[in-house]
Design a protein around this motif. Structure first.
Motif, short mmCIF file in Angstrom:
data_model
loop_
_atom_site.label_atom_id
_atom_site.label_comp_id
_atom_site.label_asym_id
_atom_site.label_seq_id
_atom_site.Cartn_x
_atom_site.Cartn_y
_atom_site.Cartn_z
N THR A 236 46.03 34.63 37.93
CA THR A 236 44.84 35.46 37.77
C THR A 236 44.71 36.44 38.94
O THR A 236 44.47 37.64 38.76
N VAL A 237 44.91 35.93 40.15
CA VAL A 237 44.87 36.79 41.34
C VAL A 237 46.04 37.77 41.31
O VAL A 237 45.89 38.95 41.70
N ALA A 238 47.22 37.33 40.85
CA ALA A 238 48.37 38.23 40.76
C ALA A 238 48.09 39.40 39.83
O ALA A 238 48.42 40.56 40.14
N TRP A 239 47.47 39.12 38.69
CA TRP A 239 47.13 40.18 37.75
C TRP A 239 46.11 41.13 38.36
O TRP A 239 46.26 42.37 38.28
N PHE A 240 45.08 40.57 38.97
CA PHE A 240 44.05 41.41 39.61
C PHE A 240 44.67 42.25 40.72
O PHE A 240 44.39 43.45 40.85
#
Length: 386
Positions: A236-240
């Motif tokens: 999720t953080v990687a996508w953001f």
């Protein structure tokens, strides 16, 4: 005489090592005010999430004590894995696996060529996972599976206790294991050694999870939830990060500490150029200027691809004086193209419009990148070569 030579050699080696460390810190760890403020915010987010997770774990421990007093006994819920894994009263092994996972991961971060990016991504993912644990640890209370656990009965806002009763859903130790393994998966070198070490780290992660179950520090469901939540928070953080930081050219000192578009020293100049084109950035980190690119194209005899013009051409040189032409530049944008302020090595020569096929697709519109060229720049989701 031999001892003096050995001493001199040791001092020379120490001096070279010190110079290497100092150069590495200045080159890869230096920060500006914006990135310092951002990293302070990441640290504050992680610290607050971890603190409130501890507070709610203390609340869960007090509730667990109240339930035991009301029932008059302590019991353990049925667990399938408990039938296969016998009870081992070696709680220190759980903390040992924390160290076995954390220390190699810290060494990986220290030797990474974009260390603050690893720190920021890991801190944000870990903070998100802690926020999720804040919402689960005190919502549903289950009897603690370990008969020797201790209750945290002090002030929940000031008490800090490891392995307390009621601190069940979900396993914080397993969260540490999996989060460290995710760091290796995304940021370890994509070489035989890097992949081998990553495999060993995942093996330690599995072994540590089994030790948590064997020590009855958690139920199996607590360990499984950690395995589900940690990768979810990580990606999720990687996508953001990809869409809000990398793609928008933000926090460039964290993203590209050495040169815009360069992940490591071994990256080819053409690969760095690809990344700059896909991000729409000039070599000095400023947004791509189509007017400046057009003027750069007009300076050549043949038509040059506007996309490939992000590699800046050197100023014309007067053959007699071997110095820049004294007549000056006709347009303000040309001055920008001559001197970008970039400290990077000279870029590769400009590519002709009929040869601009940097991504291998041969796009007819002259653009050398598409949506797949840098799906997260080879890290994040394990892509290679971008």
């Amino acid at each position: 005489m031999g001892r003096l030579q050995i001493g001199d050699q040791l001092r020379d080696a120490g001096g070279r090592a010190t110079a290497f460390v100092v150069r590495r810190i200045r080159r890869n760890w230096w920060l500006d005010r914006t990135t310092i403020a951002f990293l302070v915010g990441v640290g504050a987010a992680f610290g607050l999430s971890y603190y409130f997770m501890n507070v709610l774990a203390n609340v869960a421990s007090r509730r667990s004590k109240a339930i035991e007093d009301a029932l008059g006994t302590r019991y353990t819920l049925p667990d399938v894995f408990y039938g296969f894994i016998g009870y081992v009263d070696l709680l220190w092994m759980t903390d040992l696996f924390d160290a076995l996972m954390f220390v190699p991961t810290a060494l990986l971060v220290a030797t990474h060529q974009r260390p603050w990016r690893v720190v920021a991504r890991t801190g944000l993912a870990w903070a998100l996972a802690c926020v999720i644990r804040v919402t689960t640890v005190a919502i549903t209370s289950v009897p603690d599976p370990r008969p020797t656990c201790e209750y945290a009965l002090g002030n929940p806002f000031t008490s800090f206790t490891l392995h307390r009763c009621g601190d069940a859903i979900y396993s914080g130790h397993t969260l540490i294991f999996v989060m460290c393994a995710m760091v290796w998966t995304s940021f370890a070198p994509k070489t035989l050694l890097g992949r081998t070490l990553t495999t060993l780290v995942w093996g330690l992660c599995v072994a540590g999870s089994l030790v948590v179950i064997a020590n009855r520090a958690h139920y199996t469901i607590d360990v499984l939830l950690a395995w589900y939540i940690a990768p979810g928070a990580w990606y999720t953080v990687a996508w953001f990060w990809y869409w809000q930081v990398t793609r928008k050219g933000r926090l460039l000192r964290i993203e590209f500490p050495v040169e815009i578009g360069r992940h490591r020293d071994s990256d080819a100049d053409e690969l760095c150029l690809r990344r700059r084109i896909s991000l729409g950035l000039m070599p000095d980190g400023t947004p791509y200027d189509p007017v400046a690119a057009y003027l750069n194209a007009m300076r050549t005899d043949d038509a040059i691809s506007v996309t490939a013009a992000s590699a800046v051409a050197p100023p014309p040189v007067d053959e007699k004086s071997q110095s820049p032409e004294p007549d000056g530049l006709a347009y303000p944008h040309e001055a920008f193209l001559v001197d970008t302020g970039s400290a990077s090595p000279p870029p590769p020569p400009l590519v002709r419009g009929d040869q601009a096929s940097i991504n291998g697709n041969g796009n007819s519109n002259g653009y050398a990148c598409d949506s797949a060229i840098d799906r997260v720049f080879e890290e994040d989701f394990g892509h290679r070569g971008r």
